[in-house]
Motif scaffolding. Sequence first.
Motif, short mmCIF file in Angstrom:
data_model
loop_
_atom_site.label_atom_id
_atom_site.label_comp_id
_atom_site.label_asym_id
_atom_site.label_seq_id
_atom_site.Cartn_x
_atom_site.Cartn_y
_atom_site.Cartn_z
N GLU A 195 -13.15 6.48 2.22
CA GLU A 195 -11.91 6.00 2.73
C GLU A 195 -11.90 4.36 2.97
O GLU A 195 -11.00 3.76 2.43
CB GLU A 195 -11.18 6.65 3.96
CG GLU A 195 -9.87 6.45 4.17
CD GLU A 195 -9.66 5.14 5.05
OE1 GLU A 195 -8.36 4.47 4.70
OE2 GLU A 195 -10.32 4.82 5.80
N ASP B 201 1.05 4.53 0.81
CA ASP B 201 0.19 5.74 1.92
C ASP B 201 0.90 7.07 2.04
O ASP B 201 1.91 7.02 2.79
CB ASP B 201 -0.03 4.96 3.17
CG ASP B 201 -0.77 5.52 4.13
OD1 ASP B 201 -1.58 6.73 3.69
OD2 ASP B 201 -0.94 5.51 5.55
N ASP C 194 -14.19 11.76 -1.42
CA ASP C 194 -14.24 12.39 0.07
C ASP C 194 -13.76 11.47 1.08
O ASP C 194 -14.00 10.17 0.80
CB ASP C 194 -15.60 13.16 0.17
CG ASP C 194 -16.70 12.32 0.16
OD1 ASP C 194 -16.64 11.19 1.15
OD2 ASP C 194 -17.62 12.11 -0.45
N PRO C 195 -13.49 11.84 2.30
CA PRO C 195 -13.28 11.13 3.54
C PRO C 195 -14.26 9.95 3.64
O PRO C 195 -13.74 8.75 4.28
CB PRO C 195 -12.91 11.63 4.54
CG PRO C 195 -12.83 12.96 4.18
CD PRO C 195 -13.40 13.18 2.78
N THR C 196 -15.44 9.97 3.05
CA THR C 196 -16.33 8.95 3.54
C THR C 196 -16.15 7.65 2.67
O THR C 196 -16.40 6.63 3.16
CB THR C 196 -17.83 9.24 3.43
OG1 THR C 196 -17.91 9.50 2.06
CG2 THR C 196 -18.14 10.47 4.38
N MET D 240 -10.78 8.47 -4.17
CA MET D 240 -11.46 8.79 -3.03
C MET D 240 -11.89 9.98 -2.95
O MET D 240 -11.41 11.00 -2.79
CB MET D 240 -10.50 8.49 -1.90
CG MET D 240 -11.37 8.49 -0.44
SD MET D 240 -10.17 7.88 0.82
CE MET D 240 -9.00 9.37 0.82
N ARG E 205 0.59 -1.23 0.01
CA ARG E 205 -0.22 0.07 0.11
C ARG E 205 0.90 1.28 0.00
O ARG E 205 2.00 1.34 0.86
CB ARG E 205 -0.89 0.14 1.29
CG ARG E 205 -1.94 1.00 1.46
CD ARG E 205 -3.01 0.92 0.40
NE ARG E 205 -3.92 2.22 0.35
CZ ARG E 205 -4.75 2.20 1.16
NH1 ARG E 205 -5.22 1.24 1.92
NH2 ARG E 205 -5.57 3.21 1.12
N VAL F 228 -12.33 2.49 -0.44
CA VAL F 228 -11.09 2.26 -1.07
C VAL F 228 -10.12 1.46 -0.36
O VAL F 228 -9.29 0.67 -1.17
CB VAL F 228 -10.59 3.73 -1.29
CG1 VAL F 228 -9.15 3.90 -2.11
CG2 VAL F 228 -11.52 4.53 -2.20
N SER F 229 -9.90 1.63 1.01
CA SER F 229 -8.99 0.65 1.52
C SER F 229 -9.31 -0.70 1.46
O SER F 229 -8.34 -1.58 1.18
CB SER F 229 -9.00 1.26 3.05
OG SER F 229 -8.12 2.46 3.36
N GLU G 151 -5.42 7.22 -3.82
CA GLU G 151 -4.94 6.11 -2.93
C GLU G 151 -4.42 5.06 -3.87
O GLU G 151 -4.79 4.93 -4.70
CB GLU G 151 -5.77 5.50 -1.92
CG GLU G 151 -6.33 6.36 -0.82
CD GLU G 151 -5.32 7.00 0.08
OE1 GLU G 151 -4.36 6.27 0.44
OE2 GLU G 151 -5.48 8.15 0.40
#
Length: 179
Positions: free
Chosen positions: A164, A51, A160-162, A158, A49, A167-168, A67
């Motif tokens: 995450e 990051d 927006d943060p929602t 991604m 990954r 996507v992870s 990401e």
Amino acid sequence: MGRFLRAILVGLVGAGIVHGLVLLLIPHVTEADVWARLEARAPFYEVVRIDPASGANMLHLPDPLFEAAACRIDLSEGIVHLEAEGDVPYWSMSIYDRTGQNIFSINDRTSSDGELDFLVATSAQLTELRNSQSEDFGTAVFVETEVQEGIVVVRAFMPDPTFEPTVSRYLAGLACSLR
């Protein structure tokens, strides 16, 4: 006139010193390429990954809304199967040779049915695979290349943060396996 010649001489000596230092630093700089950094973190076919938040942004991703994950491949050992399950707003996959030259690129808009499912092989391996018909690869897209070693990079959008967790999960489920 003497000052002018002295200035030129000092400039040439200074340029020579800088040139020599640059030549001495080249081995240290070239060892820090993406291939070497991935090699230090994982063996072939293991997904790493990328990051940016942890300082492990070895690919220097310019867009913070993406990401990424990467794996090194070696086609001299056999065919490589790349697949990921799940649904993300957008993904792209690129294959680079060992020196960083892009040799293949695709995204979910141009792949069959939007799924990430690819077989990467040399032309000889693909010919053998098509003739044997021993394994059923379903809807996998065949990617032909003569490059033996390379890096596969998968990027996921991604917005927006929602997104995450989605996507992870997608990048964590990326499989880069030898067939």
